[in-house]
Write a protein that holds these residues in place. Structure first.
Motif, short mmCIF file in Angstrom:
data_model
loop_
_atom_site.label_atom_id
_atom_site.label_comp_id
_atom_site.label_asym_id
_atom_site.label_seq_id
_atom_site.Cartn_x
_atom_site.Cartn_y
_atom_site.Cartn_z
N LEU A 94 5.58 -3.42 2.68
CA LEU A 94 6.02 -2.12 2.17
C LEU A 94 6.74 -2.27 0.84
O LEU A 94 6.54 -1.46 -0.08
CB LEU A 94 6.94 -1.45 3.20
CG LEU A 94 7.47 -0.06 2.84
CD1 LEU A 94 6.32 0.94 2.71
CD2 LEU A 94 8.46 0.42 3.90
N SER A 95 7.56 -3.30 0.71
CA SER A 95 8.29 -3.54 -0.54
C SER A 95 7.32 -3.85 -1.68
O SER A 95 7.49 -3.36 -2.80
CB SER A 95 9.27 -4.70 -0.37
OG SER A 95 10.20 -4.42 0.65
N ARG A 96 6.30 -4.67 -1.40
CA ARG A 96 5.28 -4.97 -2.43
C ARG A 96 4.53 -3.71 -2.83
O ARG A 96 4.26 -3.49 -4.02
CB ARG A 96 4.30 -6.02 -1.90
CG ARG A 96 4.83 -7.43 -1.89
CD ARG A 96 3.71 -8.44 -1.69
NE ARG A 96 3.10 -8.31 -0.38
CZ ARG A 96 3.52 -8.95 0.71
NH1 ARG A 96 4.56 -9.77 0.64
NH2 ARG A 96 2.90 -8.79 1.87
N PHE A 97 4.19 -2.90 -1.84
CA PHE A 97 3.48 -1.65 -2.10
C PHE A 97 4.30 -0.74 -3.02
O PHE A 97 3.80 -0.20 -4.01
CB PHE A 97 3.20 -0.97 -0.75
CG PHE A 97 2.77 0.47 -0.85
CD1 PHE A 97 1.55 0.81 -1.39
CD2 PHE A 97 3.61 1.48 -0.39
CE1 PHE A 97 1.14 2.14 -1.48
CE2 PHE A 97 3.22 2.80 -0.47
CZ PHE A 97 1.99 3.13 -1.02
N LEU A 98 5.58 -0.56 -2.70
CA LEU A 98 6.45 0.30 -3.51
C LEU A 98 6.67 -0.28 -4.90
O LEU A 98 6.77 0.47 -5.89
CB LEU A 98 7.79 0.51 -2.81
CG LEU A 98 7.73 1.26 -1.47
CD1 LEU A 98 9.12 1.38 -0.86
CD2 LEU A 98 7.10 2.62 -1.63
N PHE A 99 6.76 -1.60 -4.99
CA PHE A 99 6.94 -2.25 -6.30
C PHE A 99 5.75 -1.95 -7.21
O PHE A 99 5.92 -1.62 -8.38
CB PHE A 99 7.11 -3.76 -6.12
CG PHE A 99 7.49 -4.49 -7.37
CD1 PHE A 99 8.82 -4.63 -7.73
CD2 PHE A 99 6.52 -5.04 -8.20
CE1 PHE A 99 9.18 -5.31 -8.89
CE2 PHE A 99 6.86 -5.71 -9.36
CZ PHE A 99 8.20 -5.84 -9.71
N HIS A 100 4.53 -2.04 -6.66
CA HIS A 100 3.33 -1.73 -7.45
C HIS A 100 3.32 -0.25 -7.86
O HIS A 100 2.92 0.09 -8.97
CB HIS A 100 2.07 -2.05 -6.64
CG HIS A 100 1.73 -3.51 -6.62
ND1 HIS A 100 1.21 -4.16 -7.73
CD2 HIS A 100 1.82 -4.44 -5.65
CE1 HIS A 100 1.00 -5.43 -7.43
NE2 HIS A 100 1.36 -5.62 -6.17
N ALA A 101 3.76 0.62 -6.93
CA ALA A 101 3.79 2.05 -7.24
C ALA A 101 4.76 2.34 -8.38
O ALA A 101 4.45 3.11 -9.30
CB ALA A 101 4.18 2.84 -5.99
N VAL A 102 5.92 1.72 -8.34
CA VAL A 102 6.93 1.93 -9.39
C VAL A 102 6.43 1.37 -10.73
O VAL A 102 6.61 2.00 -11.78
CB VAL A 102 8.27 1.27 -8.99
CG1 VAL A 102 9.24 1.24 -10.16
CG2 VAL A 102 8.89 2.01 -7.81
N CYS A 103 5.79 0.20 -10.69
CA CYS A 103 5.29 -0.41 -11.93
C CYS A 103 4.20 0.43 -12.60
O CYS A 103 4.04 0.38 -13.82
CB CYS A 103 4.75 -1.81 -11.64
SG CYS A 103 6.03 -3.02 -11.27
N SER A 104 3.44 1.18 -11.80
CA SER A 104 2.38 2.01 -12.38
C SER A 104 2.85 3.40 -12.77
O SER A 104 2.06 4.23 -13.21
CB SER A 104 1.21 2.12 -11.38
OG SER A 104 1.63 2.79 -10.21
N MET A 105 4.14 3.67 -12.62
CA MET A 105 4.69 4.98 -12.98
C MET A 105 4.59 5.22 -14.48
O MET A 105 4.92 4.34 -15.28
CB MET A 105 6.16 5.05 -12.53
CG MET A 105 6.77 6.43 -12.58
SD MET A 105 8.45 6.41 -11.89
CE MET A 105 9.41 6.36 -13.40
N ASN A 106 4.11 6.38 -14.85
CA ASN A 106 3.93 6.73 -16.27
C ASN A 106 5.27 7.06 -16.90
O ASN A 106 6.06 7.83 -16.34
CB ASN A 106 2.97 7.92 -16.39
CG ASN A 106 2.38 8.03 -17.78
OD1 ASN A 106 3.07 7.76 -18.76
ND2 ASN A 106 1.12 8.41 -17.87
N LEU A 107 5.53 6.47 -18.05
CA LEU A 107 6.82 6.71 -18.73
C LEU A 107 6.94 8.12 -19.29
O LEU A 107 8.06 8.62 -19.46
CB LEU A 107 7.00 5.70 -19.88
CG LEU A 107 7.27 4.25 -19.49
CD1 LEU A 107 7.27 3.36 -20.72
CD2 LEU A 107 8.60 4.12 -18.75
#
Length: 421
Positions: free
Chosen positions: A267-280
């Motif tokens: 779950l932590s890896r999943f959320l980390f990828h989601a945050v990294c792909s967040m558009n600035l």
């Protein structure tokens, strides 16, 4: 310039959180019923009351056993800096008794600034460890033995486990033996003489259930009000996040992820990828971020195989799935071919192949491990008569059919129809 924008700082904050086990588990640290509190009480009582203890931390991989243990040890080392001596072993490296005892002696020598002898025998190292336990006990210093992959230490004669647990029976020693294992029956693997010396304390670690998952995600991804981020941005971010977490499409993504692996580490890896792909530019998390993250973290080798499978291979897989939906416990290649003929006759498809061509496609599915034999490797019958089973889930099959460009539309309808029966 982008590094100082609120969205960039929010991404950095969330990423640092998701990489910090102390934050991930901090919500349960203050609870007296948490595994953190129970484990800390057991170890701290051993330190303060000069008593011996043994305990097992059990649960699936990635559910926080080692992370919580590290937090407990870190906090106790801050409170009792001169009263703890730590020895760590791993069953993958030290399952051999001689190797394990040598590693214990080596770590104790290193910590207490003693000379370690590489030539020492098992008995020499055993006597040295017993002597160290006695000396540390007289000095009111607790030796904590952490045995990761504990079940691997139960292989063989279990001389190491017997020596450690037998030493705990002495009034002069002061130690704690902590076993960490993903096997829930780890204590049942112990020999009778070893089990009789074990305290039978166990802590069970489980992944969050679906009811707690949404609250856990909100806790991990919500921005703190007291951060250096603009208040309006924080309020908007948290508001949009709460709305997003109730989106049925996101819930489907989370359920799909949980079906494969619902551990906290996943779950932590999943959320980390989601945050990294967040558009600035908008600066907020979106459904697309979570969908992209699910593709990153989920292992999909079988989907890639399905994506390149032939039309005939897809027919065979769908027919096998139909047999399983009908709760036909045992079936083989010939049963699958009867189902294939029934589908062809019912829907009058143009995709009809000869028996030997179908057998070749079936053998290809066996090679690619999308299909497997129920009876293992026993070669008692020819391939046509040996019972088989699907090695992919209906969800994987459905997704694979959609990814395959050659897949007939009729097969998708057929699979979806079976799913709703």
């Amino acid at each position: 310039m982008g590094g100082g924008s609120p969205s960039a700082r929010a991404i950095n904050l969330l990423r640092s959180r998701l990489c910090d086990p102390s934050f991930i588990f901090s919500k349960t640290i203050n609870s007296p019923d948490s595994n953190y509190s129970k484990l800390k009480f057991i170890i701290s009582s051993s330190i303060t009351e000069s008593c011996n203890n043994s305990i097992l931390l059990l649960g699936p991989r990635g559910c926080g056993k080692n992370a919580v243990l590290e937090l407990v040890l870190r906090d106790l080392q801050m409170v009792y800096p001169d009263m703890i001596s730590l020895v760590k072993l791993n069953g993958l490296l030290h399952s051999d008794d001689n190797c394990a005892l040598k590693e214990i002696a080596k770590q104790l020598c290193l910590e207490h600034q003693l000379i370690f002898s590489k030539m020492a025998s098992f008995d020499d190292n055993s006597q040295f460890v017993i002597a160290m336990l006695r000396e540390c006990g007289l000095a009111h210093k607790t030796i904590i033995f952490v045995l990761d992959e504990f079940d691997l230490f139960t292989q063989g004669k279990q001389r190491l486990l017997y020596s450690l647990l037998d030493a705990l029976q002495s009034l002069t020693s002061q130690a704690v033996v902590i076993g960490v294992s993903c096997r829930l029956d780890a204590d049942q693997l112990l020999e009778k003489r070893v089990r009789s010396r074990f305290s039978h304390r166990k802590l069970l670690f489980l992944p969050p259930n679906r009811g707690d998952l949404q609250r856990f995600l909100e806790y991990l991804l919500s921005l703190p009000q007291d951060s250096n981020l603009p208040r309006k941005y924080v309020a908007d971010f948290n508001s949009k996040l709460q709305k997003l977490l109730t989106d049925p499409k996101l819930i489907d993504v989370l359920n799909s992820l949980s079906n494969c692996d619902n551990s906290i580490s996943q779950l932590s890896r999943f959320l980390f990828h989601a945050v990294c792909s967040m558009n600035l530019e908008p600066g907020y998390l979106s459904l697309e971020n979570f969908v992209a993250a699910s593709h990153c973290v989920r292992r999909q080798p079988k989907l890639e195989i399905l994506q390149d499978a032939s039309v005939l291979e897809l027919y065979i897989l769908v027919c096998m799935n139909r047999l399983e939906v009908k709760e036909q416990n045992t079936y083989n290649f010939n049963s699958t071919m009867k189902e294939y003929k029934a589908v062809h006759d019912t829907y009058q498809t143009s995709d009809h192949y000869a028996h030997r061509v179908c057998l070749r496609a079936f053998e290809h599915l066996l090679e690619r491990e999308l299909v497997g034999f129920v009876d293992g490797r026993v070669q008692t019958h020819s391939i046509e008569f040996r019972p088989v089973k699907l090695l992919i889930s209906p969800q994987e099959l459905s997704q694979g059919l959609r990814l395959n460009r050659s897949c007939p539309a009729m097969l998708l309808k057929l699979l979806d129809r079976e799913a709703y029966k």
